[in-house]
Design a protein around this motif. Sequence first.
Motif, PDB file in Angstrom:
ATOM      1  N   ALA A  24     -62.703  11.821  21.992  1.00 21.61           N
ATOM      2  CA  ALA A  24     -62.985  10.198  21.764  1.00 21.61           C
ATOM      3  C   ALA A  24     -63.234   9.903  20.927  1.00 21.61           C
ATOM      4  N   GLU A  25     -64.039  10.637  19.279  1.00 18.65           N
ATOM      5  CA  GLU A  25     -64.609   9.557  18.585  1.00 18.65           C
ATOM      6  C   GLU A  25     -63.590   9.257  17.424  1.00 18.65           C
ATOM      7  N   ASP A  26     -63.105   8.048  18.030  1.00 14.15           N
ATOM      8  CA  ASP A  26     -62.691   7.014  16.970  1.00 14.15           C
ATOM      9  C   ASP A  26     -62.253   5.966  17.527  1.00 14.15           C
ATOM     10  N   ASP A  27     -62.838   5.217  15.894  1.00 13.47           N
ATOM     11  CA  ASP A  27     -62.929   3.608  16.315  1.00 13.47           C
ATOM     12  C   ASP A  27     -61.623   2.627  16.778  1.00 13.47           C
ATOM     13  N   ASN A  28     -60.512   3.246  16.347  1.00 14.67           N
ATOM     14  CA  ASN A  28     -59.155   2.462  16.915  1.00 14.67           C
ATOM     15  C   ASN A  28     -59.605   2.897  18.398  1.00 14.67           C
ATOM     16  N   VAL A  29     -59.359   3.887  18.533  1.00 16.26           N
ATOM     17  CA  VAL A  29     -59.252   4.062  20.224  1.00 16.26           C
ATOM     18  C   VAL A  29     -60.557   3.415  20.740  1.00 16.26           C
ATOM     19  N   LEU A  30     -61.524   3.880  20.452  1.00 17.83           N
ATOM     20  CA  LEU A  30     -62.454   3.576  21.281  1.00 17.83           C
ATOM     21  C   LEU A  30     -61.867   1.600  21.764  1.00 17.83           C
ATOM     22  N   LEU A  31     -61.992   0.935  20.955  1.00 18.71           N
ATOM     23  CA  LEU A  31     -61.830  -0.688  20.517  1.00 18.71           C
ATOM     24  C   LEU A  31     -60.604  -1.027  21.475  1.00 18.71           C
ATOM     25  N   SER A  32     -59.645  -0.288  22.253  1.00 11.99           N
ATOM     26  CA  SER A  32     -58.012  -0.169  22.594  1.00 11.99           C
ATOM     27  C   SER A  32     -58.621   0.429  24.144  1.00 11.99           C
ATOM     28  N   VAL A  33     -59.361   1.258  24.069  1.00 11.25           N
ATOM     29  CA  VAL A  33     -60.388   1.099  25.499  1.00 11.25           C
ATOM     30  C   VAL A  33     -61.268   0.449  26.046  1.00 11.25           C
ATOM     31  N   LYS A  34     -61.826  -0.387  24.982  1.00 12.94           N
ATOM     32  CA  LYS A  34     -62.413  -0.938  25.512  1.00 12.94           C
ATOM     33  C   LYS A  34     -61.965  -2.757  25.376  1.00 12.94           C
ATOM     34  N   ASP A  35     -60.599  -2.996  24.769  1.00 10.08           N
ATOM     35  CA  ASP A  35     -59.582  -3.536  25.794  1.00 10.08           C
ATOM     36  C   ASP A  35     -59.267  -3.682  27.072  1.00 10.08           C
ATOM     37  N   ALA A  36     -59.073  -2.420  27.140  1.00 13.30           N
ATOM     38  CA  ALA A  36     -58.171  -2.266  28.579  1.00 13.30           C
ATOM     39  C   ALA A  36     -59.188  -2.182  29.706  1.00 13.30           C
ATOM     40  N   VAL A  37     -60.529  -2.116  28.831  1.00  9.77           N
ATOM     41  CA  VAL A  37     -61.684  -2.114  30.097  1.00  9.77           C
ATOM     42  C   VAL A  37     -62.074  -4.024  30.419  1.00  9.77           C
ATOM     43  N   GLN A  38     -61.864  -3.963  29.601  1.00 14.25           N
ATOM     44  CA  GLN A  38     -62.023  -5.340  29.764  1.00 14.25           C
ATOM     45  C   GLN A  38     -61.175  -5.846  30.358  1.00 14.25           C
ATOM     46  N   ASN A  39     -59.891  -5.965  30.810  1.00 17.54           N
ATOM     47  CA  ASN A  39     -58.416  -6.410  31.291  1.00 17.54           C
ATOM     48  C   ASN A  39     -58.785  -5.876  32.154  1.00 17.54           C
ATOM     49  N   THR A 277     -51.827   5.350  20.773  1.00 21.43           N
ATOM     50  CA  THR A 277     -51.533   4.968  19.876  1.00 21.43           C
ATOM     51  C   THR A 277     -51.928   5.375  18.692  1.00 21.43           C
ATOM     52  N   SER A 278     -51.007   4.107  17.384  1.00 21.93           N
ATOM     53  CA  SER A 278     -51.094   4.602  16.083  1.00 21.93           C
ATOM     54  C   SER A 278     -52.711   3.433  15.486  1.00 21.93           C
ATOM     55  N   ARG A 279     -52.994   4.539  14.109  1.00 24.50           N
ATOM     56  CA  ARG A 279     -53.757   3.052  13.284  1.00 24.50           C
ATOM     57  C   ARG A 279     -52.738   1.427  13.142  1.00 24.50           C
ATOM     58  N   SER A 280     -51.731   2.064  13.186  1.00 22.40           N
ATOM     59  CA  SER A 280     -50.868   0.621  12.248  1.00 22.40           C
ATOM     60  C   SER A 280     -50.259  -0.360  13.849  1.00 22.40           C
ATOM     61  N   ASP A 281     -50.919   0.105  14.579  1.00 22.93           N
ATOM     62  CA  ASP A 281     -50.071  -0.621  16.205  1.00 22.93           C
ATOM     63  C   ASP A 281     -51.035  -1.669  15.585  1.00 22.93           C
ATOM     64  N   SER A 282     -50.817  -3.140  16.286  1.00 20.65           N
ATOM     65  CA  SER A 282     -51.313  -4.047  16.926  1.00 20.65           C
ATOM     66  C   SER A 282     -51.892  -3.967  18.119  1.00 20.65           C
ATOM     67  N   ASP A 283     -53.610  -4.280  18.168  1.00 17.89           N
ATOM     68  CA  ASP A 283     -54.195  -4.780  19.126  1.00 17.89           C
ATOM     69  C   ASP A 283     -53.795  -4.537  20.519  1.00 17.89           C
ATOM     70  N   ARG A 284     -52.740  -5.599  20.529  1.00 16.35           N
ATOM     71  CA  ARG A 284     -51.812  -5.972  21.668  1.00 16.35           C
ATOM     72  C   ARG A 284     -50.463  -4.523  22.347  1.00 16.35           C
ATOM     73  N   SER A 285     -50.478  -4.251  20.764  1.00 11.83           N
ATOM     74  CA  SER A 285     -49.662  -3.238  21.519  1.00 11.83           C
ATOM     75  C   SER A 285     -50.138  -1.711  21.988  1.00 11.83           C
ATOM     76  N   LYS A 286     -51.742  -1.649  21.649  1.00 15.88           N
ATOM     77  CA  LYS A 286     -52.307  -0.597  21.740  1.00 15.88           C
ATOM     78  C   LYS A 286     -52.820  -0.986  23.748  1.00 15.88           C
ATOM     79  N   LEU A 287     -53.101  -1.874  23.749  1.00 15.49           N
ATOM     80  CA  LEU A 287     -53.007  -2.437  24.892  1.00 15.49           C
ATOM     81  C   LEU A 287     -52.617  -2.546  25.602  1.00 15.49           C
ATOM     82  N   SER A 288     -50.998  -3.034  25.591  1.00 18.09           N
ATOM     83  CA  SER A 288     -49.481  -3.270  26.261  1.00 18.09           C
ATOM     84  C   SER A 288     -49.024  -1.324  26.030  1.00 18.09           C
ATOM     85  N   SER A 289     -49.864  -0.246  25.695  1.00 21.16           N
ATOM     86  CA  SER A 289     -49.560   0.953  25.694  1.00 21.16           C
ATOM     87  C   SER A 289     -50.174   1.397  26.958  1.00 21.16           C
ATOM     88  N   ILE A 290     -51.460   1.519  27.520  1.00 26.52           N
ATOM     89  CA  ILE A 290     -52.576   1.383  28.268  1.00 26.52           C
ATOM     90  C   ILE A 290     -51.799   1.212  29.775  1.00 26.52           C
TER      91      ILE A 290
END
Length: 297
Positions: A24-39, A277-290
């Motif tokens: 989990a030591e990946d800032d990109n992944v942690l950002l998407s997880v943060k989004d999903a937690v907030q939602n 998720t890919s680093r090139s995915d948009s924030d909405r895509s990452k959240l939508s995937s989760i």
Amino acid sequence: MKSFDILFEKAKTGNPRKLIIAAAEDDNVLLSVKDAVQNKIIEPIFVGDREKITKLSDEIQFDITRYNIIDETNPAKSAVIAVNEVRNGNAQILMKGYVQTADFLRAILNKEFGLRSSDLLSHIGIFEIPAYHKLIALTDAAQNIAPDLNEKVTIIKNAINVFHRLGNSNPKVALLAAVESVNPKMQATIDAATITMMNKRGQIKGCIIDGPLAFDNAVSKESAEHKGIVSEVAGDVDLLVAPDIEAGNVLYKSFTYFGGGTVAAVVLGATVPIVLTSRSDSDRSKLSSIALAACFE
């Protein structure tokens, strides 16, 4: 389904799903997880380098003090631990972090402790595209290179199961090729015609399949009628099935880069949905995937 709002609504029903991240030591992944937690979609479990995970979380202002962190500095071992946690029933969604895809998949596919539930893993992307009147899915653009007939059938069944979980009991499926007629020199047309007949004979259930269909006829009823194609699927397709990974990958990226599409994507065929998720995915895509993965429960 007109938009991803349906995914979010379904994902938020009930208690948040347990999502475990391998390495989990990946800032990109942690950002998407943060989004999903907030939602309020998921509750995370982190596997990886505790020091790095904590540091990165602090940098993005993600308070993870109340969540479980399993300390493991080796990414490949983190994947094994995450898979074992899923097998033990401690998580319902698996997510790839800072670990090589080969190591991640090796843990999932391990014959002794892996998570395989079908004949093969496959990838599905569900797209929200301004030019189309509803959500449209594509498989397989990332996992299987050159699937044969039997593998295509499994890929379709994996994808159909997603639609059933989302409330579409009879999705329309288009088997893509360059032409609509069967050409012995074009294997994609032979496979498509065979699978279409398998569907008509009840060998593949829970969907309506047609093919071979060129892309324009799959997504445009007007185009199909102009060519004299009579089809329940043409112009109202829910799922596009690519003949191989090259065609699928090009179409996938065309949807996002030229079509202005947002994608929710997961890997299927395991006992739980897998998020990559890919680093090139948009924030909405990452959240939508989760969110899509959370709809499986």
